[in-house]
Design a protein around this motif. Sequence first.
Motif, mmCIF file in Angstrom:
data_model
loop_
_atom_site.group_PDB
_atom_site.id
_atom_site.type_symbol
_atom_site.label_atom_id
_atom_site.label_comp_id
_atom_site.label_asym_id
_atom_site.label_seq_id
_atom_site.Cartn_x
_atom_site.Cartn_y
_atom_site.Cartn_z
ATOM 1 N N ILE A 177 -1.329 0.986 4.852
ATOM 2 C CA ILE A 177 -2.349 -0.069 4.697
ATOM 3 C C ILE A 177 -3.707 0.490 5.099
ATOM 4 O O ILE A 177 -4.693 0.371 4.360
ATOM 5 N N LYS A 178 -3.763 1.088 6.270
ATOM 6 C CA LYS A 178 -5.035 1.612 6.769
ATOM 7 C C LYS A 178 -5.573 2.734 5.871
ATOM 8 O O LYS A 178 -6.764 2.792 5.589
ATOM 9 N N ILE A 179 -4.703 3.619 5.427
ATOM 10 C CA ILE A 179 -5.130 4.718 4.563
ATOM 11 C C ILE A 179 -5.671 4.180 3.244
ATOM 12 O O ILE A 179 -6.762 4.562 2.805
ATOM 13 N N HIS A 180 -4.921 3.296 2.615
ATOM 14 C CA HIS A 180 -5.354 2.776 1.317
ATOM 15 C C HIS A 180 -6.641 1.958 1.440
ATOM 16 O O HIS A 180 -7.512 2.048 0.572
ATOM 17 N N ASN A 189 -10.387 2.666 -0.278
ATOM 18 C CA ASN A 189 -10.781 1.594 -1.204
ATOM 19 C C ASN A 189 -9.734 1.325 -2.287
ATOM 20 O O ASN A 189 -10.071 1.093 -3.443
ATOM 21 N N ARG A 190 -8.487 1.361 -1.899
ATOM 22 C CA ARG A 190 -7.365 1.083 -2.804
ATOM 23 C C ARG A 190 -6.695 -0.217 -2.356
ATOM 24 O O ARG A 190 -5.596 -0.216 -1.817
ATOM 25 N N GLU A 191 -7.398 -1.296 -2.588
ATOM 26 C CA GLU A 191 -6.960 -2.586 -2.053
ATOM 27 C C GLU A 191 -5.611 -3.035 -2.612
ATOM 28 O O GLU A 191 -4.810 -3.623 -1.888
ATOM 29 N N GLU A 216 -2.553 -3.994 -0.231
ATOM 30 C CA GLU A 216 -1.923 -5.320 -0.261
ATOM 31 C C GLU A 216 -0.410 -5.218 -0.457
ATOM 32 O O GLU A 216 0.346 -5.993 0.137
ATOM 33 N N HIS A 217 0.031 -4.276 -1.266
ATOM 34 C CA HIS A 217 1.468 -4.058 -1.458
ATOM 35 C C HIS A 217 2.133 -3.744 -0.113
ATOM 36 O O HIS A 217 3.154 -4.328 0.250
ATOM 37 N N ILE A 264 -12.543 11.218 8.045
ATOM 38 C CA ILE A 264 -12.447 11.468 6.601
ATOM 39 C C ILE A 264 -13.397 10.510 5.886
ATOM 40 O O ILE A 264 -13.283 9.290 6.055
ATOM 41 N N PRO A 265 -14.311 11.011 5.082
ATOM 42 C CA PRO A 265 -15.214 10.106 4.350
ATOM 43 C C PRO A 265 -14.434 9.282 3.336
ATOM 44 O O PRO A 265 -13.525 9.787 2.682
ATOM 45 N N SER A 266 -14.775 8.026 3.237
ATOM 46 C CA SER A 266 -14.158 7.183 2.222
ATOM 47 C C SER A 266 -14.990 7.279 0.934
ATOM 48 O O SER A 266 -16.188 7.519 1.001
#
Length: 81
Positions: free
Chosen positions: A35-38, A42-44, A48-49, A78-80
């Motif tokens: 969850i935190k990584i995604h 910016n992989r919402e 959410e999954h 790590i830059p997003s």
Amino acid sequence: NRGLIDGESGAVACFEKAWDPLDESLDAMSHAALIKIHRHMNRENAAEHHQHRLDTLGGWDVVDEAWGKVIDDHLDRIPSP
């Protein structure tokens, strides 16, 4: 730690391989990390999954706060996109 998110040896692949049918706490920790990584990337939809999966295991209440802090500390380096 290595700053590698995607790919065969990246964090996402690592946590997706960490499921354990005998220990739901490992599953919860993996979903929390994903969850935190995604979200960081910016992989919402993916976040959410994994949030839904974590919710079925008891939600954030079953994940030690220290684990979330470790993940956050590493993602901060790590830059997003």
